[in-house]
Design a protein around this motif. Structure first.
Motif, PDB file in Angstrom:
ATOM      1  N   UNK A  84       4.360   6.474 -39.436  1.00 29.35           N
ATOM      2  CA  UNK A  84       3.784   5.314 -38.752  1.00 29.35           C
ATOM      3  C   UNK A  84       4.765   4.172 -38.872  1.00 29.35           C
ATOM      4  N   UNK A  85       4.957   3.464 -37.793  1.00 34.11           N
ATOM      5  CA  UNK A  85       5.889   2.359 -37.922  1.00 34.11           C
ATOM      6  C   UNK A  85       5.671   1.298 -36.869  1.00 34.11           C
ATOM      7  N   UNK A  86       6.238   0.147 -37.119  1.00 33.40           N
ATOM      8  CA  UNK A  86       6.164  -0.960 -36.167  1.00 33.40           C
ATOM      9  C   UNK A  86       7.558  -1.226 -35.646  1.00 33.40           C
ATOM     10  N   UNK A 108      14.012  -2.808 -32.864  1.00 38.16           N
ATOM     11  CA  UNK A 108      14.286  -3.077 -34.270  1.00 38.16           C
ATOM     12  C   UNK A 108      13.109  -2.587 -35.093  1.00 38.16           C
ATOM     13  N   UNK A 109      13.415  -1.833 -36.129  1.00 39.74           N
ATOM     14  CA  UNK A 109      12.348  -1.310 -36.974  1.00 39.74           C
ATOM     15  C   UNK A 109      11.781  -2.430 -37.833  1.00 39.74           C
ATOM     16  N   UNK A 133       5.409  -3.347 -31.410  1.00 37.88           N
ATOM     17  CA  UNK A 133       4.523  -2.240 -31.069  1.00 37.88           C
ATOM     18  C   UNK A 133       4.337  -1.336 -32.274  1.00 37.88           C
ATOM     19  N   UNK A 134       3.134  -0.803 -32.408  1.00 33.65           N
ATOM     20  CA  UNK A 134       2.874   0.141 -33.476  1.00 33.65           C
ATOM     21  C   UNK A 134       2.973   1.558 -32.934  1.00 33.65           C
ATOM     22  N   UNK A 135       3.639   2.416 -33.683  1.00 34.76           N
ATOM     23  CA  UNK A 135       3.751   3.821 -33.289  1.00 34.76           C
ATOM     24  C   UNK A 135       3.216   4.702 -34.391  1.00 34.76           C
ATOM     25  N   UNK A 142       1.927  -9.022 -36.335  1.00 36.04           N
ATOM     26  CA  UNK A 142       2.675  -8.430 -37.439  1.00 36.04           C
ATOM     27  C   UNK A 142       3.372  -9.515 -38.240  1.00 36.04           C
ATOM     28  N   UNK A 143       3.269  -9.427 -39.555  1.00 34.90           N
ATOM     29  CA  UNK A 143       4.112 -10.344 -40.316  1.00 34.90           C
ATOM     30  C   UNK A 143       5.505  -9.722 -40.356  1.00 34.90           C
TER      31      UNK A 143
END
Lengths: 216, 216
Positions: B100-102, B54-55, B34-36, B19-20
């Motif tokens: 969707x989020x990391x 942390x988002x 992690x990707x959710x 992830x950048x």
DNA sequence: CGTAATGTTGACAAGGGTCAAGCTTAGTGG
DNA sequence: CCACTAAGCTTGACCCTTGTCAACATTACG
């Protein structure tokens, strides 16, 4: 609504000569115990934060006022509890003595090595605030009052006889209700034999399970 | 009320290759992104806390359910924000991906020397929760929605075009209102020319001062 | 294109707020 | 010690905001 009157009072703060510690001090280095009369201000919104505080005895309310006088009490604090975290340099809320009380003040800034020690204490406040959000956001008036009574009972060692340090107005402003609603609900609980009210500031809990059943 | 459906979904967690960083990591040592998928669970009430989060991008909701299904969302978190503090060993709330989020995860326990670093971050959460108590406890439905919109705007850099990651149900459960009330108030704001609603998830704020006037 | 999820709108009901009167208690001063 | 006062509390009548229930519209998705 009201509650502004407290700010007109003199800030009676006099150091307490030699307080016997009724609450274990947190490991934050040097501190000083101050005595506050009921209604006296401990800090005000907008003030530069100079300390963290621990209640020695008595009770404290932390609140914010809206422009039109509506008040929300975000927390009550009793013996042993630490408050005053809500600052990053500046206090975002008011803190006042509900009753006569003694407050231990730990001067800021705290040393980095003490941070590990107060972090869990701060998190306790956070969890409490979030719990209270659930109560205020999603519970009915009955449920809120029931939750409040059980909370007060727990904080006084679980004895059935609960002494309320605060007025109906305070309770209402804490629970997001009016004083009339609080009064009515207490009367209803009394009438149903769930509590007894020897006097306005004393609640005897007769049927704790009935209160628990109400809490959700 | 509802919202339980999310727990029936598979917990789609797959590590994000590289992830950048769109958010500056806090100084908490090693971490993993992690990707959710939307609606996937990040942690659950009662679980042992194993990390702080942390988002990276996307949005997260933190909430609690009452026995009868009523839900209170205590916080939304967007890029850069840290959450997961509400534990002392055990999580007291649920956390779920809204979209969707990391999520960057910092494994617990954190070293004592990092405590000083995260304390201010935790206090931010505390202040936010306490502010929200005022909103929920003492503001009318109009005021709550206005406050919410301004908050969302501020968190998206102050641009007038605000993208809502969350549904009306989420907004209601955050503000302590029903989805119908939220919908009605947005319609009323639209009708008064305070906002535009290009679509259900986009709010364009036309008259910010009008919203500010409503906030207290 | 069909179905389910999400959002909007209306009619109605109710929980809790507002206003007002009266009661109780504590504090004050004669 | 008692009377007076003020603050705090309780209770009632009424009303308004918000919730509930239901129908329908819109959007997203397979």
């Amino acid at each position: 609504m009201l509650a502004q009157q407290a700010h007109d009072l003199p800030l009676a703060r006099r150091p307490l000569a030699e307080a016997r510690p009724q609450a274990k001090p947190v490991g934050l280095g040097p501190h000083q115990v101050l005595f506050h009369d009921a209604r006296s201000e401990i800090y005000a919104q907008g003030e530069t934060a100079t300390a963290l505080y621990q209640v020695e005895f008595g009770a404290v309310r932390v609140y914010r006022l809206l422009a039109d006088g509506r008040r929300q009490i975000t927390a009550f604090h009793v013996a042993g509890e630490v408050f005053g975290f809500e600052a990053e340099g500046q206090h975002r809320f008011f803190a006042e003595a509900v009753s006569n009380c003694a407050i231990r003040a730990y001067r800021l800034p705290i040393e980095p090595r003490a941070a590990a020690e107060i972090l869990p204490v701060a998190l306790e406040s956070l969890v409490r605030a979030q719990q209270h959000l659930v109560v205020i956001g999603r519970q009915s008036a009955d449920e809120r009052v029931a939750t409040f009574l059980l909370d007060m009972m727990a904080r006084q060692g679980g004895r059935a006889q609960v002494e309320l340090a605060m007025s109906r107005t305070d309770i209402g402003d804490y629970l997001g209700l009016t004083i009339e609603t609080v009064s009515r609900i207490l009367s209803r609980f009394k009438q149903r034999g769930i509590i007894r009210l020897p006097n306005a500031r004393t609640v005897e809990i007769l049927r704790e399970p009935a209160l628990r059943a109400l809490c959700d």
